[in-house]
Write an enzyme that holds these catalytic residues in place. Sequence first.
Site, mmCIF file in Angstrom:
data_model
loop_
_atom_site.group_PDB
_atom_site.id
_atom_site.type_symbol
_atom_site.label_atom_id
_atom_site.label_comp_id
_atom_site.label_asym_id
_atom_site.label_seq_id
_atom_site.Cartn_x
_atom_site.Cartn_y
_atom_site.Cartn_z
ATOM 1 N N ASP A 49 0.834 -1.206 0.000
ATOM 2 C CA ASP A 49 0.000 0.000 0.000
ATOM 3 C C ASP A 49 0.868 1.255 0.000
ATOM 4 O O ASP A 49 1.974 1.261 0.542
ATOM 5 C CB ASP A 49 -0.923 -0.027 1.222
ATOM 6 C CG ASP A 49 -2.117 0.902 1.062
ATOM 7 O OD1 ASP A 49 -2.354 1.395 -0.062
ATOM 8 O OD2 ASP A 49 -2.818 1.135 2.071
ATOM 9 N N GLY A 50 0.339 2.320 -0.587
ATOM 10 C CA GLY A 50 0.992 3.620 -0.509
ATOM 11 C C GLY A 50 1.631 4.098 -1.811
ATOM 12 O O GLY A 50 2.354 5.103 -1.806
ATOM 13 N N ASN A 51 1.343 3.414 -2.916
ATOM 14 C CA ASN A 51 1.916 3.855 -4.204
ATOM 15 C C ASN A 51 1.457 5.265 -4.563
ATOM 16 O O ASN A 51 2.252 6.088 -5.037
ATOM 17 C CB ASN A 51 1.483 2.925 -5.343
ATOM 18 C CG ASN A 51 2.014 1.518 -5.188
ATOM 19 O OD1 ASN A 51 2.856 1.272 -4.330
ATOM 20 N ND2 ASN A 51 1.524 0.607 -6.008
ATOM 21 N N ARG A 68 -0.022 9.119 -10.093
ATOM 22 C CA ARG A 68 -0.163 7.860 -9.333
ATOM 23 C C ARG A 68 0.401 6.677 -10.110
ATOM 24 O O ARG A 68 0.967 5.754 -9.523
ATOM 25 C CB ARG A 68 -1.650 7.599 -9.023
ATOM 26 C CG ARG A 68 -2.256 8.560 -8.023
ATOM 27 C CD ARG A 68 -3.739 8.248 -7.833
ATOM 28 N NE ARG A 68 -3.939 6.953 -7.210
ATOM 29 C CZ ARG A 68 -3.913 6.731 -5.885
ATOM 30 N NH1 ARG A 68 -3.714 7.726 -5.058
ATOM 31 N NH2 ARG A 68 -4.101 5.521 -5.404
ATOM 32 N N HIS A 107 2.677 3.318 -9.015
ATOM 33 C CA HIS A 107 2.393 1.901 -9.274
ATOM 34 C C HIS A 107 3.561 1.253 -10.024
ATOM 35 O O HIS A 107 3.935 0.120 -9.753
ATOM 36 C CB HIS A 107 1.101 1.749 -10.087
ATOM 37 C CG HIS A 107 -0.129 2.202 -9.337
ATOM 38 N ND1 HIS A 107 -0.364 1.871 -8.019
ATOM 39 C CD2 HIS A 107 -1.197 2.960 -9.711
ATOM 40 C CE1 HIS A 107 -1.516 2.412 -7.626
ATOM 41 N NE2 HIS A 107 -2.031 3.080 -8.636
ATOM 42 N N SER A 117 -7.534 -5.495 -5.403
ATOM 43 C CA SER A 117 -8.643 -6.036 -4.606
ATOM 44 C C SER A 117 -9.946 -5.910 -5.393
ATOM 45 O O SER A 117 -10.056 -5.083 -6.309
ATOM 46 C CB SER A 117 -8.754 -5.279 -3.278
ATOM 47 O OG SER A 117 -9.371 -4.017 -3.480
ATOM 48 N N LEU A 120 10.813 -20.562 -4.302
ATOM 49 C CA LEU A 120 9.752 -19.718 -3.732
ATOM 50 C C LEU A 120 8.444 -19.876 -4.515
ATOM 51 O O LEU A 120 8.452 -19.908 -5.749
ATOM 52 C CB LEU A 120 10.205 -18.250 -3.816
ATOM 53 C CG LEU A 120 9.191 -17.207 -3.339
ATOM 54 C CD1 LEU A 120 9.139 -17.167 -1.817
ATOM 55 C CD2 LEU A 120 9.540 -15.818 -3.887
ATOM 56 N N ARG A 165 1.861 -4.907 6.122
ATOM 57 C CA ARG A 165 1.186 -3.855 5.357
ATOM 58 C C ARG A 165 2.032 -2.598 5.427
ATOM 59 O O ARG A 165 2.422 -2.153 6.513
ATOM 60 C CB ARG A 165 -0.216 -3.556 5.888
ATOM 61 C CG ARG A 165 -0.927 -2.495 5.002
ATOM 62 C CD ARG A 165 -2.385 -2.313 5.305
ATOM 63 N NE ARG A 165 -3.004 -1.436 4.298
ATOM 64 C CZ ARG A 165 -4.254 -1.523 3.888
ATOM 65 N NH1 ARG A 165 -5.047 -2.435 4.387
ATOM 66 N NH2 ARG A 165 -4.724 -0.691 2.969
ATOM 67 N N ARG A 223 -5.205 -1.828 8.586
ATOM 68 C CA ARG A 223 -6.427 -2.590 8.329
ATOM 69 C C ARG A 223 -6.120 -3.695 7.340
ATOM 70 O O ARG A 223 -5.057 -3.724 6.708
ATOM 71 C CB ARG A 223 -7.549 -1.682 7.826
ATOM 72 C CG ARG A 223 -7.185 -0.864 6.612
ATOM 73 C CD ARG A 223 -8.374 -0.021 6.113
ATOM 74 N NE ARG A 223 -7.931 0.925 5.096
ATOM 75 C CZ ARG A 223 -7.574 2.184 5.336
ATOM 76 N NH1 ARG A 223 -7.623 2.675 6.560
ATOM 77 N NH2 ARG A 223 -7.166 2.955 4.342
HETATM 78 C C1 IPE Z 1 -5.462 -2.761 -0.419
HETATM 79 O O1 IPE Z 1 -5.100 -1.439 -0.551
HETATM 80 C C2 IPE Z 1 -5.469 -3.437 -1.761
HETATM 81 C C3 IPE Z 1 -4.164 -3.709 -2.374
HETATM 82 C C4 IPE Z 1 -3.012 -3.458 -1.824
HETATM 83 C C5 IPE Z 1 -4.207 -4.336 -3.671
HETATM 84 P P1 IPE Z 1 -6.182 -0.276 -0.717
HETATM 85 O O2 IPE Z 1 -5.419 0.977 -0.839
HETATM 86 O O3 IPE Z 1 -7.114 -0.612 -1.813
HETATM 87 O O4 IPE Z 1 -6.965 -0.373 0.662
HETATM 88 P P2 IPE Z 1 -7.899 0.685 1.389
HETATM 89 O O5 IPE Z 1 -8.934 1.124 0.378
HETATM 90 O O6 IPE Z 1 -7.045 1.819 1.808
HETATM 91 O O7 IPE Z 1 -8.487 -0.060 2.536
HETATM 92 C C1 IPE Z 2 -1.297 0.327 -3.473
HETATM 93 O O1 IPE Z 2 -1.162 1.704 -3.498
HETATM 94 C C2 IPE Z 2 -1.658 -0.276 -4.807
HETATM 95 C C3 IPE Z 2 -3.031 -0.772 -4.874
HETATM 96 C C4 IPE Z 2 -3.942 -0.673 -3.942
HETATM 97 C C5 IPE Z 2 -3.420 -1.420 -6.094
HETATM 98 P P1 IPE Z 2 -2.416 2.686 -3.501
HETATM 99 O O2 IPE Z 2 -2.795 2.968 -4.922
HETATM 100 O O3 IPE Z 2 -3.528 2.169 -2.658
HETATM 101 O O4 IPE Z 2 -1.776 3.969 -2.860
HETATM 102 P P2 IPE Z 2 -2.416 4.935 -1.782
HETATM 103 O O5 IPE Z 2 -2.922 4.083 -0.659
HETATM 104 O O6 IPE Z 2 -3.509 5.676 -2.480
HETATM 105 O O7 IPE Z 2 -1.285 5.812 -1.374
HETATM 106 MG MG MG Z 3 -4.040 2.378 -0.716
#
Ligand code: IPE
Ligand code: IPE
Ligand code: MG
Length: 260
Positions: free
Chosen positions: A35-37, A48, A52, A80, A146, A203, A209
Amino acid sequence: MSLPSQRVELPAGERDRNPTDASAPIPAHVAIIMDGNGRWAAQRGLPRAEGHRRGVAAVRRAVRAATEMGVRYLTVYGFSTENWRRPPDEVADLFGLLKRFIRHDLAELHDANVRVRVIGDRAGLSSDLVSLLDEAQDLTRRNTGLTLVVAFNYGGRQEIARAARALARLVRAGQLDPEAIDAEMLGAALDTRDIPDPDLVIRTSGEMRVSNFLPWQTAYSEFVFLPDFWPDFDERTFRGAVDQFRGRDRRFGGRGAQAV
Ligand code: IPE
Ligand code: IPE
Ligand code: MG
């Protein structure tokens, strides 16, 4: 020397910082919510999509580090079932990256003896993507290194509902007694039927979460939440999370290793 009796005196929140017992096991299965890209990109004034793209490089680092540490299964949450709520261009970016990752990295993963598995709902994926995922799984099926599990179009509740439907069909066909359904049988009807439960879930990005990731399989997993955004994840971060895991006392409802 880190005696178990010393550890037990630490307050719960301090236990993670306790020096790791060299004999503590490496997690066999690490599952990562990458998460956090988007925030990584926003911090730099980049689109964004660039976050990714850099996230894929972090996946490559994670695969290498997992292999080096002797982790047997690495699951990465790529998309997801709720990510369909994002704008169509971002969804297209994420699908495009998965395709490019497989096309570009499959031969290298195969050479590195990595076995690729994909979990999630195939319905809703284009037929060319499904063929590509099948190709990746078929080519690497017999590899013994792996296992890289890619959770794509994955939602844990949907997976459990799919499993329940499969068992219900057997009941309707007269092949299954409803009374015979137990947790083991339901687990065996999930996408992860032949994959052990995650020992450690990581995470990134500071969110704490689960976001519909492996809710059944993580019943007894250890969780490590890291502040780093996913594109910054590297071997050092990974080893730090594994060290936290190795300092934990897993009890599974019992009295645990430190009970006297
Ligand atoms: C969870 O991240 C899904 C993936 C990492 C693929 P999200 O960024 O979608 O989750 P929420 O919406 O913050 O819960
Ligand atoms: C995770 O990064 C990648 C996916 C959920 C697919 P996000 O795109 O959720 O990045 P944030 O959470 O918005 O920073
Ligand atoms: Mg996210």
